[in-house]
Design an enzyme around this catalytic site. Sequence first.
Site, PDB file in Angstrom:
ATOM      1  N   HIS A 180      -1.403 -25.031 -25.833  1.00  0.00           N
ATOM      2  CA  HIS A 180      -1.271 -25.881 -24.646  1.00  0.00           C
ATOM      3  C   HIS A 180      -2.331 -27.001 -24.541  1.00  0.00           C
ATOM      4  O   HIS A 180      -2.016 -28.176 -24.571  1.00  0.00           O
ATOM      5  CB  HIS A 180      -1.374 -25.026 -23.369  1.00  0.00           C
ATOM      6  CG  HIS A 180      -0.462 -23.848 -23.330  1.00  0.00           C
ATOM      7  ND1 HIS A 180       0.908 -23.951 -23.096  1.00  0.00           N
ATOM      8  CD2 HIS A 180      -0.718 -22.526 -23.495  1.00  0.00           C
ATOM      9  CE1 HIS A 180       1.436 -22.739 -23.111  1.00  0.00           C
ATOM     10  NE2 HIS A 180       0.490 -21.855 -23.363  1.00  0.00           N
TER      11      HIS A 180
HETATM   12  O1  RIB Z   1      -0.127 -22.100 -18.906  1.00  0.00           O
HETATM   13  C1  RIB Z   1      -1.042 -22.449 -19.912  1.00  0.00           C
HETATM   14  C2  RIB Z   1      -2.354 -22.861 -19.316  1.00  0.00           C
HETATM   15  O2  RIB Z   1      -2.913 -21.776 -18.583  1.00  0.00           O
HETATM   16  C3  RIB Z   1      -3.406 -23.215 -20.379  1.00  0.00           C
HETATM   17  O3  RIB Z   1      -4.297 -24.152 -19.850  1.00  0.00           O
HETATM   18  C4  RIB Z   1      -4.113 -21.915 -20.590  1.00  0.00           C
HETATM   19  O4  RIB Z   1      -5.447 -22.082 -21.070  1.00  0.00           O
HETATM   20  C5  RIB Z   1      -4.140 -21.367 -19.188  1.00  0.00           C
HETATM   21  O5  RIB Z   1      -5.234 -21.972 -18.514  1.00  0.00           O
END
Ligand code: RIB
Length: 314
Positions: A244
């Site tokens: 992500h």
């Molecule tokens: O949903 C993914 C996000 O939530 C990313 O930033 C992960 O690190 C968590 O913070």
Amino acid sequence: MPQPRKIIIDTDPGQDDAAAIMLALGSPEELDLLGITTVAGNVPLQLTQRNARIVCELSNRPDVKVFAGADRPVARPLVTAEHVHGKTGLDGPVLEEPRMALQAQHAVDFIVECVMTHEPGEVTLCTLGPLTNIALAFEKEPRIVARLHEIVMMGGGFFEGGNITPAAEFNIFVDPEAADRVLRAGVPIVMMPLDVTHKVLTLRRRVERIKAIGSRAAVAMAEMLEFFERFDIEKYGSDGGPLHDPTVVAYLLKPELFSGRDCNVEIEVASSLTVGMTVVDWWHVTDRKRNARVMRDIDAEGFFELLTERLARL
Ligand code: RIB
Ligand code: CA
């Protein structure tokens, strides 16, 4: 060569946050990291501020200023994600406790002071976790809203749905009131939702290429990814997990890797069924303000090429 872009990274490390921080630190010609502000999210604040310092030391950058911010959302209890990130938030490699100091200044005060002391339009906020610190900074000093260049955020999901509930992505779900304030504030926003991040999977060959760099930072990163991906592999049956947070930094380095469109995005804060949902008017069926550039596609190979090349510089 143009001047490096001045950025603040607000984060809740998290293995994918660590990859984003390393990508930024591996790109000093393009990015001037003014500071890292930490927030409670994947794990409690005590751990996210520790983890951010560990990542800086792994990257041989103990000089980076790391600040601790909010230890809970603005209006509801904290929800964490140890089931994904492990109890430390950086499970995977064997890591030493950080030696570099945490800054005494509160993260929210740092954000306000940093934006107010730079020229208007000079500072970009890169947010990788719940938006609590940002909402508190806007409340403390509303003038920073007009002074920020933009916010590039990982958060939300639309065609892809949610990951912590059927409707909500984790960063928004943890603090929907903060997200609502930030999305309504009027700052230019670029949003990296699950629709993008679920297209950058830590395929085996990609993780092996990172591990083959052989440096302490790269091997530790590969071990973090091997831990981090197991939850999503199990859940989605995919080859690898979605990486992500580095999409936020990759956008600053190579925006051409991404495609999306300006849309209205609003946050559900009331419904118990869909709280934290990002309602994206992708087809412009309303005349609501188009307050965010929502990314939907990414060149995944180009993204991992960039990430691997920059990790090799640490
Ligand atoms: O949903 C993914 C996000 O939530 C990313 O930033 C992960 O690190 C968590 O913070
Ligand atoms: Ca994160």
